[in-house]
Write a protein that holds these residues in place. Structure first.
Motif, PDB file in Angstrom:
ATOM      1  N   PRO A 165       9.183  -7.198  14.239  1.00 55.42           N
ATOM      2  CA  PRO A 165       9.370  -8.512  13.634  1.00 55.42           C
ATOM      3  C   PRO A 165       8.662  -8.682  12.290  1.00 55.42           C
ATOM      4  CG  PRO A 165       7.596  -8.628  15.225  1.00 55.42           C
ATOM      5  CD  PRO A 165       8.052  -7.185  15.188  1.00 55.42           C
ATOM      6  N   PHE A 166       7.863  -7.685  11.867  1.00 56.14           N
ATOM      7  CA  PHE A 166       7.084  -7.814  10.650  1.00 56.14           C
ATOM      8  C   PHE A 166       7.820  -7.196   9.463  1.00 56.14           C
ATOM      9  CE2 PHE A 166       2.897  -7.779  13.235  1.00 56.14           C
ATOM     10  CZ  PHE A 166       3.040  -9.127  13.479  1.00 56.14           C
ATOM     11  N   PRO A 167       7.630  -7.717   8.247  1.00 56.12           N
ATOM     12  CA  PRO A 167       8.268  -7.119   7.073  1.00 56.12           C
ATOM     13  C   PRO A 167       7.911  -5.644   6.942  1.00 56.12           C
ATOM     14  CG  PRO A 167       7.261  -9.233   6.514  1.00 56.12           C
ATOM     15  CD  PRO A 167       6.800  -8.896   7.894  1.00 56.12           C
ATOM     16  N   ASN A 176      -1.284 -15.143   5.459  1.00 62.96           N
ATOM     17  CA  ASN A 176      -0.563 -14.115   4.712  1.00 62.96           C
ATOM     18  C   ASN A 176       0.564 -13.556   5.580  1.00 62.96           C
ATOM     19  OD1 ASN A 176      -1.570 -12.152   6.474  1.00 62.96           O
ATOM     20  ND2 ASN A 176      -3.205 -11.513   5.112  1.00 62.96           N
ATOM     21  N   PRO A 177       1.407 -12.638   5.041  1.00 62.65           N
ATOM     22  CA  PRO A 177       2.538 -12.139   5.827  1.00 62.65           C
ATOM     23  C   PRO A 177       2.161 -11.471   7.142  1.00 62.65           C
ATOM     24  CG  PRO A 177       2.883 -11.644   3.517  1.00 62.65           C
ATOM     25  CD  PRO A 177       1.490 -12.186   3.633  1.00 62.65           C
ATOM     26  N   LEU A 178       0.883 -11.053   7.283  1.00 66.86           N
ATOM     27  CA  LEU A 178       0.440 -10.427   8.533  1.00 66.86           C
ATOM     28  C   LEU A 178      -0.094 -11.437   9.529  1.00 66.86           C
ATOM     29  CD1 LEU A 178      -1.404  -7.206   7.302  1.00 66.86           C
ATOM     30  CD2 LEU A 178       0.900  -7.427   8.224  1.00 66.86           C
ATOM     31  N   GLY A 179      -0.124 -12.702   9.146  1.00 62.80           N
ATOM     32  CA  GLY A 179      -0.604 -13.728  10.056  1.00 62.80           C
ATOM     33  C   GLY A 179      -2.089 -14.030   9.934  1.00 62.80           C
ATOM     34  N   ASN A 187       4.274  -3.103   5.047  1.00 67.13           N
ATOM     35  CA  ASN A 187       2.838  -3.000   5.241  1.00 67.13           C
ATOM     36  C   ASN A 187       2.499  -2.165   6.469  1.00 67.13           C
ATOM     37  OD1 ASN A 187       3.223  -4.756   7.484  1.00 67.13           O
ATOM     38  ND2 ASN A 187       3.154  -6.487   6.090  1.00 67.13           N
ATOM     39  N   MET A 188       1.193  -2.065   6.750  1.00 63.27           N
ATOM     40  CA  MET A 188       0.697  -1.209   7.818  1.00 63.27           C
ATOM     41  C   MET A 188       1.288  -1.554   9.177  1.00 63.27           C
ATOM     42  SD  MET A 188      -1.149   1.224   8.990  1.00 63.27           S
ATOM     43  CE  MET A 188      -2.228   1.710   7.642  1.00 63.27           C
ATOM     44  N   ALA A 189       1.358  -2.829   9.519  1.00 58.94           N
ATOM     45  CA  ALA A 189       1.816  -3.204  10.861  1.00 58.94           C
ATOM     46  C   ALA A 189       3.207  -2.677  11.145  1.00 58.94           C
ATOM     47  CB  ALA A 189       1.777  -4.727  11.013  1.00 58.94           C
ATOM     48  N   ALA A 190       4.115  -2.805  10.180  1.00 57.94           N
ATOM     49  CA  ALA A 190       5.499  -2.389  10.394  1.00 57.94           C
ATOM     50  C   ALA A 190       5.697  -0.894  10.150  1.00 57.94           C
ATOM     51  CB  ALA A 190       6.433  -3.187   9.495  1.00 57.94           C
ATOM     52  N   LEU A 191       5.088  -0.359   9.096  1.00 58.66           N
ATOM     53  CA  LEU A 191       5.291   1.050   8.767  1.00 58.66           C
ATOM     54  C   LEU A 191       4.496   1.958   9.696  1.00 58.66           C
ATOM     55  CD1 LEU A 191       5.208   0.849   4.860  1.00 58.66           C
ATOM     56  CD2 LEU A 191       7.194   0.911   6.365  1.00 58.66           C
ATOM     57  N   GLY A 192       3.213   1.686   9.841  1.00 62.50           N
ATOM     58  CA  GLY A 192       2.379   2.515  10.701  1.00 62.50           C
ATOM     59  C   GLY A 192       2.639   2.291  12.170  1.00 62.50           C
ATOM     60  N   GLY A 193       3.093   1.085  12.517  1.00 55.66           N
ATOM     61  CA  GLY A 193       3.311   0.765  13.922  1.00 55.66           C
ATOM     62  C   GLY A 193       4.714   1.021  14.415  1.00 55.66           C
TER      63      GLY A 193
END
Length: 561
Positions: free
Chosen positions: A242-244, A544-547, A247-253
């Protein structure tokens, strides 16, 4: 482009933590091993926020699409080391762009669709891009037109359904013989380098101007391996992101674990709770990440949870903001879906608290295992990869005892080399450790964990007493009259700083009084000197976009209120 010194490459390669595999190598492997398995799927509501047909590509189709786009970019003169800005929503074209950039050897710098002309110009001055990859519009915002005006002289390449002009890119799933030969010839002439920079992502900008974070294939794959361990990914798993994808959350996760493990990546955009829950059910999702506020809502509202069939869901990730122990307990005990608490950043720091390392809900919600430290009981990839330590702010001495706050610092194969442009003053220690700026203390029985107590610059100093705003944020989440809440400091002539509660009332017409909130906080055991002495009502917290709460924005609002 390389940013890593050869000595570091040699050291991490010898340790088996870096290698020669690139992102496009992984895609080719998955296309051979599982060609017919779903690789990536568009959000089902794509037509509601942008143009283009809803796409669902299997691994063979994704590999062909990446090859075709790479050939197209090569034909337009894009070469290894060239920088491509990508400003796209969570659609299949963005995923294809990462793999195509890898094939070309270009550097992809993804920007949030929320970035305007100012941010585009700022990024371009640092990046000097060879082209922009974008789309005509997102929710009526003309991305392509805005990029063309903001970056005169930079080619703006738009994704669309058909090749109407020289500025149109397509993702058709096809790759003809000519395109394949062009890409193969290019790779033969320019062998792929796993230590080359693949992306420049951007800091979230919680303080100051966002900075470019260059990351190589090896850095990302090291992060992807640790994330895969935390989420307990299996081959063929179905992941909902669900994240753009910037960034780390979407790419790394999600993106890199998808390529590493042969998982199916389902996209969501923008965040809509009902659609998100429906996707978990209909796509038979095994893992996803959910913002803390939504998890709190679902934990309170069992009727909403029971409305869906989540039988395929094994565990749920969260983070970016404090988690509530009671919420983690509800998901463990009542729903049978354990929560994984993630802590990380674009710079490559990575810790996580899982059911394996942190059995008790209160530990998992509020503490992180000291992965990588000596004499710890942990094992696994993350424990082998991650190196971290806590250092006293005033003296720089290493902290090894519980209860003493200090700055958390990181090293290891996931960590970047430095910001683009060399803006690294104070970012690394003299012996090469990345300074996170996060204030932690060693805790737990035995003391095998960290507790994050705030940002080094966020600490509220009330008459010499140091107050962690994060600690109070967590308690505010449990107050029944609030939708959201956080605290910040505000200047005071007598005390230096005092605490202000910034809250989003559940009922705006009957907001809770400061006295009621403080009574609740006292009942939770908060010390009296930490209680808010002012209240500020908001319709929504600045995040921010990461919450993550943008506390400096709260401070500005409170000062001018």
């Amino acid at each position: 482009m390389r940013t890593t010194e050869q000595a570091r490459i040699d050291r991490l390669t010898a340790a088996g933590q870096w290698g020669t595999t690139t992102l496009h190598d992984l895609l080719r492997e998955q296309a051979l091993d599982r060609p017919d398995q779903l690789a990536v799927a568009d959000p089902p509501n794509r037509a509601a926020f942008t143009e283009g047909d809803q796409l669902r590509l299997d691994f063979a189709e994704l590999e062909r699409a990446a090859c075709a786009l790479a050939a197209d970019l090569l034909g337009r003169g894009i070469r290894p080391g060239d920088v491509l800005i990508a400003q796209l929503p969570n659609v299949v074209e963005l995923v294809v762009s990462y793999f195509a950039s890898s094939l070309v050897g270009a550097v992809l710098s993804p920007l949030p669709v929320q970035y305007g002309a100012h941010e585009l110009g700022t990024a371009a001055r640092v990046l000097r891009p060879a082209a922009v990859l974008t789309i005509d519009q997102v929710k009526g915002v003309p991305l392509a037109e805005r990029a063309a005006k903001a970056l005169p002289g930079v080619p703006v390449l738009r994704f669309a359904g058909a090749a109407e002009s020289d500025g149109i890119l397509t993702v058709t799933g096809q790759c003809g013989d000519a395109a394949r030969k062009a890409v193969d010839a290019h790779l033969a002439a320019h062998p792929a380098d796993a230590n080359a920079i693949l992306t420049v992502v951007w800091t979230s900008g919680t303080t100051g101007t966002p900075k470019g974070v260059p990351r190589s294939h090896n850095m990302w794959l090291a992060t992807g391996r640790t994330s895969s361990e935390a989420a307990a990914y299996r081959t063929g798993d179905r992941l909902l992101n669900p994240f753009p994808l910037v960034n780390m959350a979407a790419l790394g996760g999600f993106l890199f674990p998808m390529a590493l493990n042969g998982c199916s990546l389902v996209l969501h955009q923008p965040f809509e709770a009902g659609l998100f829950l429906t996707q978990i059910q209909d796509e038979r999702i095994n893992f996803t990440i959910v913002p803390p506020a939504m998890l709190n809502h679902l934990a309170r509202d069992t009727e909403s949870w029971n409305r869906f069939d989540f039988s395929e869901l094994r565990r749920i990730g969260s983070g970016s903001a404090p988690l509530s122990p009671w919420m983690v307990e509800v998901f463990d005990r009542d729903y049978g879906k354990p929560i994984v608490n993630f802590y990380g950043s674009n710079e490559g720091i990575s810790l996580f608290s899982t059911p394996e390392t942190s059995v008790e809900p209160d530990v998992r919600a509020t503490m992180f295992p000291r992965l990588g430290c000596e004499n710890m009981p942990w094992s696994g990839i993350a424990h082998d990869y991650v190196r971290n330590r806590v250092v006293a702010l005033e003296t720089g001495e290493l902290i090894t005892e519980p209860g003493q706050p200090g700055e958390l610092q990181f090293a290891g194969p996931t960590v970047f080399d430095g910001y683009l442009g060399g803006n690294d003053d104070g970012v690394f220690t003299e012996d090469g450790w990345f300074r996170t700026g996060d204030l932690v203390e060693i805790c737990g029985e035995p003391p095998n964990y960290y507790r994050i107590v705030g940002r080094c610059k966020d600490i509220i100093n009330r008459a010499g007493m140091k107050i962690s705003p994060t600690e109070i944020d967590i308690l505010l989440e449990g107050f029944p009259g609030l939708t959201d809440g956080a605290v910040c400091g505000y200047p005071d002539r007598d005390y230096g700083e005092r605490v202000c509660a910034c809250v989003v009332p559940a009922d705006p017409h009957h907001p809770p009084a400061l006295e009621a909130i403080n009574a609740f906080l006292l009942d939770q055991g908060l010390a009296k000197f930490k209680l808010p002495e002012r209240i500020h009502y908001l319709e929504a917290l600045p995040r921010n976009p990461l919450g993550k709460v943008q506390r400096h924005e709260l401070e500005l609002q409170v000062k001018t209120a």
